[in-house]
Design a protein around this motif. Structure first.
Motif, mmCIF file in Angstrom:
data_model
loop_
_atom_site.group_PDB
_atom_site.id
_atom_site.type_symbol
_atom_site.label_atom_id
_atom_site.label_comp_id
_atom_site.label_asym_id
_atom_site.label_seq_id
_atom_site.Cartn_x
_atom_site.Cartn_y
_atom_site.Cartn_z
ATOM 1 N N VAL B 43 7.661 -8.029 -1.221
ATOM 2 C CA VAL B 43 8.289 -7.608 0.037
ATOM 3 C C VAL B 43 7.491 -6.447 0.642
ATOM 4 O O VAL B 43 6.915 -5.635 -0.086
ATOM 5 C CB VAL B 43 9.756 -7.148 -0.157
ATOM 6 N N PHE B 44 7.450 -6.413 1.976
ATOM 7 C CA PHE B 44 6.915 -5.280 2.730
ATOM 8 C C PHE B 44 8.052 -4.711 3.570
ATOM 9 O O PHE B 44 8.850 -5.483 4.106
ATOM 10 C CB PHE B 44 5.817 -5.721 3.712
ATOM 11 N N VAL B 45 8.097 -3.401 3.723
ATOM 12 C CA VAL B 45 9.130 -2.806 4.576
ATOM 13 C C VAL B 45 8.492 -1.895 5.626
ATOM 14 O O VAL B 45 7.845 -0.902 5.287
ATOM 15 C CB VAL B 45 10.162 -1.989 3.767
ATOM 16 N N ILE B 46 8.668 -2.276 6.874
ATOM 17 C CA ILE B 46 8.248 -1.425 7.993
ATOM 18 C C ILE B 46 9.376 -0.427 8.221
ATOM 19 O O ILE B 46 10.501 -0.825 8.524
ATOM 20 C CB ILE B 46 8.020 -2.277 9.269
ATOM 21 N N ILE B 47 9.080 0.862 8.028
ATOM 22 C CA ILE B 47 10.115 1.895 8.116
ATOM 23 C C ILE B 47 9.850 2.776 9.337
ATOM 24 O O ILE B 47 8.817 3.447 9.415
ATOM 25 C CB ILE B 47 10.119 2.789 6.859
ATOM 26 N N TYR B 48 10.793 2.770 10.268
ATOM 27 C CA TYR B 48 10.668 3.595 11.467
ATOM 28 C C TYR B 48 11.605 4.794 11.338
ATOM 29 O O TYR B 48 12.804 4.630 11.117
ATOM 30 C CB TYR B 48 11.034 2.758 12.696
ATOM 31 N N ASN B 49 11.030 6.002 11.429
ATOM 32 C CA ASN B 49 11.849 7.214 11.390
ATOM 33 C C ASN B 49 12.237 7.585 12.833
ATOM 34 O O ASN B 49 11.391 8.028 13.618
ATOM 35 C CB ASN B 49 11.094 8.356 10.707
ATOM 36 N N ARG B 50 13.525 7.378 13.147
ATOM 37 C CA ARG B 50 14.028 7.612 14.504
ATOM 38 C C ARG B 50 14.004 9.089 14.880
ATOM 39 O O ARG B 50 13.774 9.433 16.036
ATOM 40 C CB ARG B 50 15.478 7.115 14.622
ATOM 41 N N THR B 51 14.248 9.947 13.886
ATOM 42 C CA THR B 51 14.270 11.390 14.165
ATOM 43 C C THR B 51 12.927 11.861 14.705
ATOM 44 O O THR B 51 12.859 12.695 15.591
ATOM 45 C CB THR B 51 14.589 12.186 12.874
ATOM 46 N N ARG B 52 11.849 11.293 14.113
ATOM 47 C CA ARG B 52 10.532 11.808 14.491
ATOM 48 C C ARG B 52 9.647 10.817 15.226
ATOM 49 O O ARG B 52 8.475 11.095 15.461
ATOM 50 C CB ARG B 52 9.829 12.327 13.233
ATOM 51 N N ASN B 53 10.183 9.649 15.540
ATOM 52 C CA ASN B 53 9.432 8.618 16.254
ATOM 53 C C ASN B 53 8.105 8.306 15.549
ATOM 54 O O ASN B 53 7.034 8.289 16.150
ATOM 55 C CB ASN B 53 9.177 9.056 17.710
ATOM 56 N N THR B 54 8.212 8.063 14.226
ATOM 57 C CA THR B 54 7.022 7.773 13.412
ATOM 58 C C THR B 54 7.283 6.555 12.531
ATOM 59 O O THR B 54 8.441 6.211 12.262
ATOM 60 C CB THR B 54 6.685 8.946 12.468
ATOM 61 N N LEU B 55 6.201 5.942 12.066
ATOM 62 C CA LEU B 55 6.316 4.925 11.021
ATOM 63 C C LEU B 55 6.035 5.608 9.689
ATOM 64 O O LEU B 55 5.045 6.344 9.551
ATOM 65 C CB LEU B 55 5.297 3.804 11.222
ATOM 66 N N VAL B 56 6.894 5.330 8.711
ATOM 67 C CA VAL B 56 6.739 5.908 7.379
ATOM 68 C C VAL B 56 5.947 4.913 6.522
ATOM 69 O O VAL B 56 6.396 3.787 6.295
ATOM 70 C CB VAL B 56 8.119 6.194 6.743
ATOM 71 N N CYS B 57 4.759 5.337 6.088
ATOM 72 C CA CYS B 57 3.877 4.448 5.325
ATOM 73 C C CYS B 57 3.494 5.128 4.010
ATOM 74 O O CYS B 57 3.926 6.241 3.736
ATOM 75 C CB CYS B 57 2.621 4.128 6.131
ATOM 76 N N VAL B 58 2.692 4.451 3.204
ATOM 77 C CA VAL B 58 2.277 5.043 1.930
ATOM 78 C C VAL B 58 0.762 4.967 1.772
ATOM 79 O O VAL B 58 0.113 4.068 2.319
ATOM 80 C CB VAL B 58 2.965 4.353 0.720
ATOM 81 N N LYS B 59 0.251 5.937 1.030
ATOM 82 C CA LYS B 59 -1.169 5.935 0.677
ATOM 83 C C LYS B 59 -1.260 5.889 -0.830
ATOM 84 O O LYS B 59 -0.484 6.546 -1.538
ATOM 85 C CB LYS B 59 -1.836 7.226 1.165
ATOM 86 N N GLN B 60 -2.197 5.124 -1.353
ATOM 87 C CA GLN B 60 -2.403 5.128 -2.792
ATOM 88 C C GLN B 60 -3.828 4.720 -3.123
ATOM 89 O O GLN B 60 -4.540 4.166 -2.288
ATOM 90 C CB GLN B 60 -1.395 4.241 -3.515
ATOM 91 N N PHE B 61 -4.245 5.020 -4.347
ATOM 92 C CA PHE B 61 -5.582 4.664 -4.801
ATOM 93 C C PHE B 61 -5.553 3.223 -5.287
ATOM 94 O O PHE B 61 -4.789 2.872 -6.185
ATOM 95 C CB PHE B 61 -6.019 5.599 -5.940
ATOM 96 N N ARG B 62 -6.397 2.380 -4.691
ATOM 97 C CA ARG B 62 -6.494 0.978 -5.080
ATOM 98 C C ARG B 62 -7.864 0.740 -5.708
ATOM 99 O O ARG B 62 -8.890 0.755 -4.987
ATOM 100 C CB ARG B 62 -6.318 0.082 -3.850
ATOM 101 N N PRO B 63 -7.891 0.500 -7.013
ATOM 102 C CA PRO B 63 -9.182 0.373 -7.714
ATOM 103 C C PRO B 63 -10.140 -0.650 -7.087
ATOM 104 O O PRO B 63 -11.340 -0.391 -6.982
ATOM 105 C CB PRO B 63 -8.766 -0.031 -9.128
ATOM 106 N N GLY B 64 -9.609 -1.801 -6.652
ATOM 107 C CA GLY B 64 -10.475 -2.833 -6.088
ATOM 108 C C GLY B 64 -11.113 -2.404 -4.772
ATOM 109 O O GLY B 64 -12.287 -2.684 -4.502
ATOM 110 N N VAL B 65 -10.325 -1.721 -3.953
ATOM 111 C CA VAL B 65 -10.836 -1.235 -2.667
ATOM 112 C C VAL B 65 -11.935 -0.198 -2.909
ATOM 113 O O VAL B 65 -12.973 -0.198 -2.238
ATOM 114 C CB VAL B 65 -9.674 -0.647 -1.821
ATOM 115 N N TYR B 66 -11.711 0.673 -3.897
ATOM 116 C CA TYR B 66 -12.729 1.674 -4.252
ATOM 117 C C TYR B 66 -14.032 0.986 -4.672
ATOM 118 O O TYR B 66 -15.111 1.291 -4.156
ATOM 119 C CB TYR B 66 -12.209 2.564 -5.384
#
Lengths: 213, 213
Positions: B43-66
């Protein structure tokens, strides 16, 4: 497309195509081993046929999609699949014309080759508009996928396409009208296509089709 | 995010995560063997923060991308990677909050759990809007990925998020404004994110953000 029969699942200990390797690293003191597979970079081509106001796409049988379409309880780990109960058409996907980067050629040239081989249109390298590059299979591969856009007319059709038979390709060329594309991106069943396809369709509608067309 | 050091590549003959199996079938008389890997739906979840008019996303280290960010000539098949020359930040991706389906729970419930664990917001199951389901990794897996949309406010924040440390997750929560999202989908460098991310951003801009916002 040729009929598909005698489908069975076998165990595989070694694969020429899926070659696992691992990256080991320390993250905040913990040693982590992450298993990956080596995979090629690729290109996608969004092809718009101006003569007929359609997107030119491809359909093909994808073994993994077929296997995953079968409920888990009926999915053998080893053995035959009942193709009367689960017809091979379950594995037919809709995709953009695409190819892997396995030649020492510019991405635009590979894109032109794929448009000719899969869809039968002769396009110029200079008519390939690059859209964006992103990553595929973040958790297992991370390869780079580049999206192109190109326009064709019926006059540019030089063959039926269908892919390279000697490479085992058996590709059906399909065309979608703008209303059909809108249906695809809002459908409630599982789309037998990837998020690359969804992104490309959205990009096309947003950037190339005037609102309320 | 914790620092990443001592990165090396090792050969792997067997993997608990990448388990190849094959589908054998006849297509128009030819017998074809196609190698696949078993992988979970997600599952993917697009999270919109109404208070700040932003999308809440995540960053992480992906070994394959590196690994794939390193030019092929400098990419060892076995051995150490020079992290001074190739800093681990090359493997940092931007993604939606996401998770695999490995529990006997409704997709909406898994989505709610992931939003809490990764991003620290408490969302109701009934506030998960399903967008669409599609396929991932068509050539090797074909697993089903489902996109959800949900809205949060600052009042719904219950923790810092960051993922489950005991599952080895080390996730940084990031927020993007609408202009930043427009920059991401039109950038000329390689996006360290997937086409799922691109599709979701386009879907959000088209369906949730008024034109010319």
């Amino acid at each position: 497309m040729k009929p598909i029969t005698d489908v069975r699942v076998v165990k595989t200990t070694e694969s020429a195509f899926i070659r696992p390797f691992s990256l080991i690293f320390k993250q905040g003191g913990n040693e982590i081993k992450w298993d990956l597979i080596d995979s090629h970079n690729g290109v996608f081509v969004i092809i718009y046929n101006r003569t007929r106001n359609t997107l030119v796409c491809v359909k093909q049988f994808r073994p993994g999609v077929y296997y995953k379409s079968i409920p888990e309880c009926d999915r053998p780990k080893d053995g035959r699949i009942d193709t009367n109960k689960y017809p091979p058409s379950l594995g037919l996907t809709v995709e953009f014309c695409a190819g892997i980067v396995d030649k020492n050629k510019a991405l635009e040239e590979i894109a032109v080759d794929e448009v000719r081989e899969e869809c039968g249109y002769e396009v110029k390298v200079s008519d390939m508009q690059k859209i964006i590059s992103c990553r595929a299979a973040l958790s297992t591969a991370g390869s780079i996928m580049t999206f192109f856009y190109t326009e064709v007319t019926d006059q540019m059709k030089i063959s039926e396409g269908g892919g390279l038979a000697h490479e085992g390709e058996d590709i059906e060329v399909v065309e979608y009208t703008i209303p059909q594309i809108r249906d695809i991106i809002t459908q409630s069943e599982v789309l037998n296509g990837s998020s690359s396809f969804l992104f490309g369709l959205m990009w096309f509608l947003t950037n190339k089709i005037v609102l309320n067309n």
